[in-house]
Design an enzyme around this catalytic site. Structure first.
Site, PDB file in Angstrom:
ATOM      1  CE  LYS A 160       6.781  17.634 -14.197  1.00  0.00           C
ATOM      2  NZ  LYS A 160       6.894  16.408 -15.012  1.00  0.00           N
ATOM      3  CG  HIS A 172       7.632  11.519 -24.135  1.00  0.00           C
ATOM      4  ND1 HIS A 172       6.274  11.318 -24.077  1.00  0.00           N
ATOM      5  CD2 HIS A 172       7.871  12.635 -23.393  1.00  0.00           C
ATOM      6  CE1 HIS A 172       5.710  12.254 -23.339  1.00  0.00           C
ATOM      7  NE2 HIS A 172       6.656  13.070 -22.913  1.00  0.00           N
ATOM      8  CE  LYS A 189       0.858  14.348 -14.360  1.00  0.00           C
ATOM      9  NZ  LYS A 189       0.554  14.851 -15.734  1.00  0.00           N
ATOM     10  CG  HIS A 235       2.316  15.835 -23.200  1.00  0.00           C
ATOM     11  ND1 HIS A 235       3.076  16.986 -23.262  1.00  0.00           N
ATOM     12  CD2 HIS A 235       3.114  14.904 -22.617  1.00  0.00           C
ATOM     13  CE1 HIS A 235       4.256  16.762 -22.728  1.00  0.00           C
ATOM     14  NE2 HIS A 235       4.313  15.515 -22.327  1.00  0.00           N
ATOM     15  CG  ASN A 280      -0.914  17.594 -19.526  1.00  0.00           C
ATOM     16  OD1 ASN A 280      -0.037  16.781 -19.257  1.00  0.00           O
ATOM     17  ND2 ASN A 280      -1.999  17.745 -18.769  1.00  0.00           N
ATOM     18  NE  ARG A 335       2.129  17.757 -12.521  1.00  0.00           N
ATOM     19  CZ  ARG A 335       2.623  16.798 -11.731  1.00  0.00           C
ATOM     20  NH1 ARG A 335       2.297  16.764 -10.455  1.00  0.00           N
ATOM     21  NH2 ARG A 335       3.424  15.888 -12.217  1.00  0.00           N
ATOM     22  NE  ARG A 370      -4.205  -1.876   1.818  1.00  0.00           N
ATOM     23  CZ  ARG A 370      -4.636  -2.660   2.800  1.00  0.00           C
ATOM     24  NH1 ARG A 370      -4.156  -2.514   4.011  1.00  0.00           N
ATOM     25  NH2 ARG A 370      -5.551  -3.577   2.561  1.00  0.00           N
ATOM     26  CD  GLU A 417      -2.140  17.149 -15.271  1.00  0.00           C
ATOM     27  OE1 GLU A 417      -2.958  16.697 -16.072  1.00  0.00           O
ATOM     28  OE2 GLU A 417      -0.956  16.747 -15.190  1.00  0.00           O
ATOM     29  CD  GLU A 462       8.392  16.626 -22.081  1.00  0.00           C
ATOM     30  OE1 GLU A 462       8.102  17.787 -21.707  1.00  0.00           O
ATOM     31  OE2 GLU A 462       7.528  15.729 -22.179  1.00  0.00           O
ATOM     32  CG  HIS A 504       0.901  10.908 -24.382  1.00  0.00           C
ATOM     33  ND1 HIS A 504       0.265  11.078 -23.175  1.00  0.00           N
ATOM     34  CD2 HIS A 504       2.224  11.019 -24.115  1.00  0.00           C
ATOM     35  CE1 HIS A 504       1.148  11.296 -22.223  1.00  0.00           C
ATOM     36  NE2 HIS A 504       2.354  11.269 -22.765  1.00  0.00           N
TER      37      HIS A 504
END
Length: 348
Positions: A214, A249, A137, A235, A232, A228, A115, A224, A179, A239
């Site tokens: 960032k 990427h 993330k 993206h 993206n 935030r 957990r 987000e 990026e 993606h």
């Protein structure tokens, strides 16, 4: 040293110093998830500079598949079953060593083992140093698309040793540049730094500038909800391009920005994007939609599954008509799909 969201630090230090810092952790069990390519390149350095300093710790090492291949259900099960078989407990600490895909994968393992256990990252690629390792993330891929299973799980430390960049291929470096170009569009300071004659020669400073940007965004909006979402940029289409066209990427994010500019902004920023790509030394001359193997139908299927969808009928994208000023836009999904047909020179 850069603080990150009150839960960790972004630390630039040598691999030997990283080993020394890990030795000071209060957990007696350290779990390492290492990309198989990184292991093949750096086994001796890791043994001498990291593991040799951890003789008082119990060490568990799992070698994961390279890159995005690690982010599968099968690899996740293999990792968890092996690590659990080693008799770990909830005070164990996990360390990811690899690129962004490795930290996505290892972070998801850390988030779900018992957990949730604490973890840190040693990013080994440019993309991971400027973006993927920051922000908590974690994710696995599914057949439907990239990063569709995941959760936020913030690392304790992000250790950056830029010596890892010396063994990257040009393709790997270019992926990081994609990026970095995104951050140049988000920040006038980063944009000006790149186009200055000294920008690329001060590479370490460029990495820090992107990371700082960032980190500040994530500190203000860790989950987000609003700000935030600007990260993206590129993206929504990127993606889908990454998976459909088998792009790196960073290149996919770059062309994702160009596509948004083409479809929604009358190409007001395309020349700027191409200038940045040229200044950073990439060789991205041909857009994916100009290639003979461009598959719009595959792109549409992937976008339909994208996690930036805001319901059955709409999807978000980021507009950027001026540097440093982003806006989250929501558009009807069918209208967005119709726009995409422009990429292949047809109308629907």
């Amino acid at each position: 040293m850069l603080k990150k969201e009150n839960k960790g630090q972004y630390l630039k230090m040598s691999l030997a110093a990283i080993g020394k810092d890990l030795a000071s952790f209060d957990s007696e069990v350290l779990i390492f998830i290492i990309d198989e390519k990184v292991k093949s390149l750096y086994q001796e350095d890791l043994n001498k500079k990291v593991f040799a300093k951890l003789r008082k710790k119990k060490i568990v090492i799992f070698i994961c598949k390279q890159g995005e291949e690690a982010k599968s259900f099968a690899e996740y099960e293999r990792a968890c079953e092996y690590i659990l078989s080693q008799g770990i407990h909830r005070h164990a600490h996990l360390v990811a060593i690899g690129g962004g895909a490795t930290s996505d994968f290892a972070g998801f393992v850390a988030a779900t083992l018992l957990r949730g256990i604490s973890w840190s990252i040693i990013p080994t690629t440019l993309l991971a140093m400027v973006d993927a390792s920051i922000g908590g993330k974690t994710a696995l891929n599914s057949r439907s698309g990239k990063n569709l299973l995941g959760r936020y799980h913030f690392p304790r430390q992000i250790y950056v040793d830029t010596n890892f960049l010396k063994t990257l291929t040009k393709s790997d470096l270019d992926s990081g540049y994609g990026e970095i170009i995104k951050y140049a569009m988000l920040s006038r300071k980063i944009f000006d730094f790149i186009i200055s004659k000294s920008g690329k020669n001060r590479f370490n400073e460029l990495i820090t500038l992107c990371a700082q940007h960032k980190l500040k965004v994530v500190e203000k909006d860790p989950l987000e909800i609003s700000l935030r979402k600007s990260l993206n940029l590129g993206h929504t289409i990127g993606h889908a391009l990454e998976k459909a066209m088998k792009l790196s990427h960073g290149e996919a994010v770059f062309w994702g920005m160009v596509a948004i500019d083409k479809l929604f902004q009358n190409q007001v920023m395309t020349d700027t994007l191409l200038l940045l790509a040229k200044d950073l030394g990439t060789d991205w001359a041909i857009s994916p939609w100009e290639r003979a193997d461009f598959d719009l139908s595959a792109l549409l299927l992937l976008i339909d599954k994208d996690k930036k969808r805001q319901g059955e009928e709409s999807i978000d994208y980021i507009s950027f008509k001026t540097i440093g000023q982003m806006r989250v836009c929501s558009i009807g999904l069918q209208k967005f799909v119709k726009k995409l047909y422009v990429l292949q020179g047809s109308e629907r």
